[in-house]
Enzyme design. Structure first.
Site, PDB file in Angstrom:
ATOM      1  N   ARG A 163       4.763  -1.556   3.109  1.00 50.26           N
ATOM      2  CA  ARG A 163       4.954  -0.811   3.793  1.00 50.26           C
ATOM      3  C   ARG A 163       6.548   0.530   3.486  1.00 50.26           C
ATOM      4  O   ARG A 163       7.183  -0.775   2.796  1.00 50.26           O
ATOM      5  CB  ARG A 163       5.056  -0.769   5.594  1.00 50.26           C
ATOM      6  N   GLU A 171      -0.771   9.407  11.451  1.00 44.84           N
ATOM      7  CA  GLU A 171      -1.567   8.010  11.190  1.00 44.84           C
ATOM      8  C   GLU A 171      -2.928   8.830  11.366  1.00 44.84           C
ATOM      9  O   GLU A 171      -3.867   9.715  11.569  1.00 44.84           O
ATOM     10  CB  GLU A 171      -1.892   7.510  12.750  1.00 44.84           C
ATOM     11  N   ARG A 211       2.765  -7.112   6.380  1.00 50.86           N
ATOM     12  CA  ARG A 211       3.233  -6.234   5.602  1.00 50.86           C
ATOM     13  C   ARG A 211       4.911  -6.382   4.951  1.00 50.86           C
ATOM     14  O   ARG A 211       5.395  -6.800   5.815  1.00 50.86           O
ATOM     15  CB  ARG A 211       3.570  -4.141   5.818  1.00 50.86           C
TER      16      ARG A 211
END
Length: 311
Positions: A163, A171, A211
Site C-alpha cells: 500500500r 476507488e 498489506r
C-alpha cells in the site's frame, strides 16, 4: 593268552591317549600330575603383532602427535578466515538474500529499517499493488539466472501486497460500491508506471488488510529514482492521505513534499482536480470523503434491514 606267539603285545596307554595327563613319581614316592602338551599350533608373528597393536597405549599416540603445528599462524589464520567467511555468507544470506513470500512473513525488525527490492506483478487499485520479492536484484541472480514467475498459479501466495504510503487514490468498483470518478485513470497511470518494473519499497508497518505500508521508488531514467506516490500527487491522480489514525508518510520531510505537490496539482487543475477548478465544488469528492459516504450509506442500509426484520 600270552603263550600264543601271534598274540599282539599290549599297547602303551600313554601312546593311545596322548592328550591325557600323565603322572610322574617323585623321590618321595608321591605322584604328581603333569599336564599333557597342547596340540594347538604356536601363535604366528601376525597374531602377536595384532595383539600388541591393540594393547598399545593411546596416551603415547596422543603424546606422539605434534600439536604445535595446529597453533602456528600459518594454520590458525587460514582456518579462521575460512570459518569466518562461511559464517559471514550464512549471515548475509539470512539477512539480505532470503526471499520473503508474503507481507505476513516480514519480520517486525524490518519496519522503518529495511527496504525490499522486487518486481511488480499486478496493480490492484490506484494506490496498491503486488510485487515479487527479488533479494539482491541482478547481483542475486535475478533476471539472468533466477526468473520471476508470471503465471497466476505460480504467483499465488508468493507476492507481497504493498500500500503506497501517504497517498489516497480514487476507488475502483469493489465490494458492491460504485467506481469513483478518475479511479480508472489513476489505476491505468499506476499500471503503466510500475507494472513489470523493479521497485524498492521502504517499509513502515502492516495495515488491517494484510498489506504493508511503504514508500515506493522506481527507476525510470538510468540512475534517477522516482517516488511513486509523489508522482501520483503531481499528476493529480491522488490526494494526501487524510485519516484520524494510521497516517504514514515516512517522515516530516516527505509529508511536506507530498502536500506541496498536491497543492501545486490542485492549483493547476490536473487530473481529479479539474472538476474542482471548473467551479463544480459540489460534485467533487475526495477519496476520503467517498469512503466516509459509502460507509455511512452501508450503515443506514444495515439499520434499515434490522428494523424490517423486527417488524
Amino acid at each position: 593268552m600270552k603263550w600264543l606267539f601271534w598274540a599282539s603285545p599290549p599297547q602303551d596307554d600313554s601312546n593311545s591317549n596322548s592328550g591325557a595327563a600323565s603322572q610322574v613319581k617323585c623321590r618321595n614316592n608321591e605322584n604328581v600330575d603333569v599336564p599333557a602338551p597342547s596340540n594347538a599350533a604356536p601363535p604366528s608373528d601376525r597374531t602377536i603383532s595384532k595383539v600388541q597393536s591393540s594393547s598399545r597405549d593411546w596416551n603415547s599416540i596422543v603424546n606422539a602427535t605434534d600439536w604445535k603445528q595446529f597453533t602456528e599462524p600459518r594454520t590458525i589464520i587460514p582456518t579462521a578466515l575460512v570459518t569466518g567467511g562461511i559464517l559471514l555468507c550464512v549471515h548475509i544470506h539470512r539477512k539480505y538474500l532470503r526471499r520473503i513470500p508474503e507481507a505476513g512473513h516480514i519480520s517486525p525488525s524490518f519496519f522503518r529499517r529495511r527496504s525490499l527490492l522486487g518486481k511488480v506483478t499486478s496493480v490492484g487499485d490506484g494506490d496498491n499493488f503486488r510485487m515479487y520479492h527479488t533479494p539482491g536484484g541482478k547481483l542475486g541472480g535475478w533476471e539472468w539466472w533466477r526468473k520471476v514467475p508470471t503465471g497466476k498459479n505460480e504467483l499465488k501466495n508468493r507476492t507481497i501486497h504493498v500500500r503506497l504510503a501517504g497517498v489516497d487514490a480514487p476507488e475502483l468498483p469493489h465490494f458492491g460500491r460504485p467506481a469513483q470518478p478518475f479511479s480508472q485513470e489513476a489505476h491505468s497511470w499506476l499500471t503503466n508506471y510500475i507494472l513489470g518494473r523493479r521497485v524498492r519499497a521502504h517499509l513502515y508497518r502492516p495495515d488491517q488488510y494484510g498489506r504493508v505500508v511503504a514508500t515506493v521508488y522506481v527507476r525510470r531514467w538510468l540512475f534517477f529514482r522516482q517516488d511513486v506516490g509523489l508522482q501520483m500527487l503531481k499528476h493529480g491522480l491522488a490526494t494526501v492521505y487524510e485519516a484520524k489514525t494510521g497516517v504514514e508518510f515516512g517522515g516530516v520531510e516527505l509529508e511536506r513534499q507530498y502536500r506541496e505537490a498536491e497543492a501545486c496539482a490542485k492549483k493547476k487543475g490536473k487530473g481529479m482536480w479539474k472538476a474542482l477548478k471548473g467551479g463544480t465544488k459540489g460534485e467533487w469528492e475526495s477519496p476520503r470523503e467517498y469512503k466516509t459516504r459509502m460507509a455511512a450509506e452501508e450503515g443506514q442500509k444495515k439499520n434499515a434491514r434490522g428494523i424490517t426484520r423486527k417488524k
